[in-house]
Design an enzyme around this catalytic site. Structure first.
Site, PDB file in Angstrom:
ATOM      1  N   SER A 138       0.868  -1.280  -0.025  1.00  0.00           N
ATOM      2  CA  SER A 138       0.053   0.076  -0.026  1.00  0.00           C
ATOM      3  C   SER A 138       0.893   1.138  -0.051  1.00  0.00           C
ATOM      4  CB  SER A 138      -0.934  -0.089   1.353  1.00  0.00           C
ATOM      5  OG  SER A 138      -1.467   1.212   1.531  1.00  0.00           O
ATOM      6  N   TYR A 151      -1.700   0.325  10.558  1.00  0.00           N
ATOM      7  CA  TYR A 151      -1.901  -0.140   9.351  1.00  0.00           C
ATOM      8  C   TYR A 151      -0.626   0.126   8.510  1.00  0.00           C
ATOM      9  CZ  TYR A 151      -3.693  -1.039   4.260  1.00  0.00           C
ATOM     10  OH  TYR A 151      -3.817  -1.360   2.883  1.00  0.00           O
TER      11      TYR A 151
END
Ligand code: 8X3
Length: 253
Positions: A138, A151
């Protein structure tokens, strides 16, 4: 290189980027092994692909369960491509109040899950003569943003796993590709992050003209996987045009 239909394992293939990638790789001539926890979803997708003339097999798998991953790997005749897609975000709290259980779960899925599948399939990928490991990270694996720390930390872990593996296995016939998407609007990502709160999930994309779709990311994965085997797309970051950084997003509100 091994002859015959190449086999591509896609984890988290039950929805979103995983399902779109499985469709794309099947269309590109791979026998796709759809690995995910939700049997009904992967079976439906496998049936859809087979009906369209492709090769697809559904295999229930929880990537955080090492014994299950090992027996999954033992059941494969070959593996040419591993797409480590299973992952996700849980929570958007500041560090001061983030839930350690969310952080632990994100590390389990986004990092340990990738470790499990990669370790278990590396022998088969090497034996294929031209193996490919894809790690879906990501943009959160490359820069921090407020409320994202759990995250962000997990995706940095997955990024470093990919980078280290590439260094360690150079000289073997396996390449390591990292694809790092920014804002992607999928059926489940934001809803999962907010523990089912659809209103909070909708706000993530509010006013953004065109967030990336699962198909946009899948397209990139398929492109990278289908380059000639000596070409290694080390790292590819992609974002929608409306997003200039993790926290700079243009919204028409
Ligand atoms: C998803 C991108 O911005 O939600 O991997 O962290 S973000």
């Amino acid at each position: 290189m091994t002859t015959g239909t190449p086999v591509a394992v896609v984890t988290g293939a039950s929805s979103g980027i995983g399902a779109a990638t499985a469709r794309g790789l099947a269309r590109a001539g791979h026998h796709v092994i759809l690995a995910a926890r939700r049997k009904d979803r992967i079976e439906a997708l496998a049936a859809e692909l087979v009906a369209a003339g492709h090769r697809a097999t559904a295999r229930v798998l929880d990537v955080t369960d090492r014994a299950a991953v090992d027996s999954f790997a033992a059941g494969l005749d070959r593996c040419d491509v591993l797409v480590n897609n299973a992952g996700g975000a849980l929570g958007a709290d500041p560090v001061a109040t983030g839930d350690p259980a969310d952080w632990r779960r994100m590390f389990e899925v986004n990092v340990i899950g990738v470790l499990h599948t990669t370790q278990a399939l590396l022998p088969a990928l090497t034996a294929s003569g031209d193996g490919t490991v894809v790690v879906l990270t990501s943009t959160a694996g490359h820069a921090a943003y407020e409320g994202g720390a759990g995250y962000v930390a997990a995706k940095h872990g997955a990024h470093v796993l990919a980078e280290t593996l590439r260094l360690e296995i150079v000289g073997t016939p396996v390449r390591v590709i990292e694809i790092a998407p920014g804002m992607v609007k999928t059926e489940e990502f934001a809803t999962t992050r907010f523990h089912g709160d659809a209103e909070k999930a909708a706000k993530v994309y509010a006013g953004v003209a065109e967030p990336l779709t699962a198909e946009d990311v899948a397209d990139t994965v398929v492109w990278a996987v289908t380059r000639p085997p000596h070409v290694n797309v080390d790292l590819l970051l992609l974002r929608p045009r409306a997003q200039a950084s993790n926290s700079k997003v243009h919204r028409e509100l």
